[in-house]
Design a protein around this motif. Structure first.
Motif, PDB file in Angstrom:
ATOM      1  N   THR A 142     120.617  75.078  64.045  1.00 27.95           N
ATOM      2  CA  THR A 142     119.670  75.831  63.210  1.00 27.95           C
ATOM      3  C   THR A 142     120.015  77.315  63.203  1.00 27.95           C
ATOM      4  N   GLY A 157     118.395  61.275  67.952  1.00 26.92           N
ATOM      5  CA  GLY A 157     117.988  62.649  67.733  1.00 26.92           C
ATOM      6  C   GLY A 157     116.486  62.841  67.847  1.00 26.92           C
ATOM      7  N   HIS A 158     116.087  64.027  68.312  1.00 33.22           N
ATOM      8  CA  HIS A 158     114.672  64.401  68.426  1.00 33.22           C
ATOM      9  C   HIS A 158     113.881  63.380  69.250  1.00 33.22           C
ATOM     10  N   ASP A 165     125.987  68.761  67.433  1.00 29.10           N
ATOM     11  CA  ASP A 165     125.006  68.480  66.383  1.00 29.10           C
ATOM     12  C   ASP A 165     125.276  69.406  65.206  1.00 29.10           C
ATOM     13  N   ASN A 212     120.307  67.621  73.739  1.00 27.79           N
ATOM     14  CA  ASN A 212     120.411  67.334  72.314  1.00 27.79           C
ATOM     15  C   ASN A 212     119.541  68.284  71.512  1.00 27.79           C
ATOM     16  N   GLU A 213     118.335  68.576  72.018  1.00 22.99           N
ATOM     17  CA  GLU A 213     117.458  69.518  71.338  1.00 22.99           C
ATOM     18  C   GLU A 213     118.072  70.918  71.338  1.00 22.99           C
ATOM     19  N   GLU A 253     128.238  67.920  60.993  1.00 22.83           N
ATOM     20  CA  GLU A 253     128.290  67.023  62.149  1.00 22.83           C
ATOM     21  C   GLU A 253     129.735  66.878  62.634  1.00 22.83           C
ATOM     22  N   ASP A 292     120.623  71.064  68.684  1.00 22.26           N
ATOM     23  CA  ASP A 292     119.950  71.141  67.384  1.00 22.26           C
ATOM     24  C   ASP A 292     119.489  72.569  67.100  1.00 22.26           C
ATOM     25  N   ASP A 347     124.126  62.702  67.844  1.00 24.79           N
ATOM     26  CA  ASP A 347     123.049  61.914  67.252  1.00 24.79           C
ATOM     27  C   ASP A 347     123.401  61.468  65.836  1.00 24.79           C
TER      28      ASP A 347
END
Length: 263
Positions: free
Chosen positions: A135, A120-121, A8, A127-128, A46, A131, A68
């Protein structure tokens, strides 16, 4: 069996400071990689996430890459063949992010990759996690401290520091993220002092699988192997390694000539 990998990336604002995150589903738990750049775009981050993930595996590795980003997945599975046939050009000019596209194409061609788009989300914990790593990479690119985790993820394996050498060697990218789990309320009991030993990420996965087959923790398996090699010494270790299937045989000493028999 394919190794599942989540990748991600993103920017805030776009364009602006960006970060990428990778989660490799190792046999003992997830392995994290992340980094960032001070000036980039969502799409470049990405693509960079997918590139850094593939760089962690040797040629021929079987991987399921979950992203995602439809931009990444469709670029590889639908659009890239036509771009290459036209000299990496579209009807409006050169393919955007062509430097990263060419690198991604070369890495994917040398590995057995199954590309999967995930929403995503949408509650996928891996996946989280990717992410959150992106960040972290974005904030580090801006010189800000890492954010507090929103939820306690799965613990990292004992070999979680192994991919650091590969990730740290990439210029302009932050070092891989440490365990994102919040600090416990009570200090843990002091344990033996250890030192990280950076090795190839693919070798780290092999060691983790071997430890699982032996019914040991990864750290115990590695410690036992190291003690055995130290006890045998380099010469005995080399002889044993040469006797393994597929290894070159150790050179044999030439036989001494026998004296001629008396007439």
């Amino acid at each position: 069996m394919r190794t599942v990998v989540y990748a991600d990336g993103g920017c805030d604002p776009n364009p602006g400071p960006g970060g990428w995150g990778v989660v490799i589903a190792g046999p003992d738990g997830p392995i994290d990689l992340c980094g960032g750049e001070p000036g980039t775009t969502n799409n470049r981050m990405e693509l960079t996430a997918a590139i850094r993930a593939l760089e962690s595996f040797p040629e021929g590795a079987q991987i399921e890459m979950r992203c995602d980003s439809q931009y990444v997945v469709k670029s590889v599975t639908e659009w890239m063949r036509g771009w290459k046939a036209k000299g990496w050009r579209t009807t409006t000019g050169e393919v955007k992010n062509v430097d990263l596209m060419k690198r991604l194409d070369a890495l994917a061609a040398a590995r057995d990759v199954r590309w999967t788009w995930v929403r995503g989300h949408a509650g996928d914990p891996m996946n989280e996690r990717a992410d959150r790593l992106a960040t972290r990479g974005r904030r580090e690119a801006r010189g800000l401290p890492a954010p507090a985790p929103q939820a306690a993820p799965q613990p990292l394996p004992a070999l979680s520091a192994l991919p650091q050498a590969a990730a740290a060697s990439a210029p302009g990218l932050a070092a891989p993220a440490p365990n994102l789990a919040p600090a416990p309320s009570l200090a843990p009991a002091p344990g033996p002092r250890t030192a990280p030993v950076p090795i190839d990420a693919a070798l780290g996965l092999e060691v983790s699988r071997a430890a699982k087959r032996a019914g040991q923790t990864t750290s115990a398996f590695v410690e036992e192997a190291l003690r055995l090699v130290l006890a045998l010494g380099p010469e005995a270790t080399a002889r044993l390694r040469a006797e393994l299937p597929g290894q070159p045989a150790a050179p044999k000493a030439s036989p001494r000539s026998k004296p001629a028999s008396a007439a």
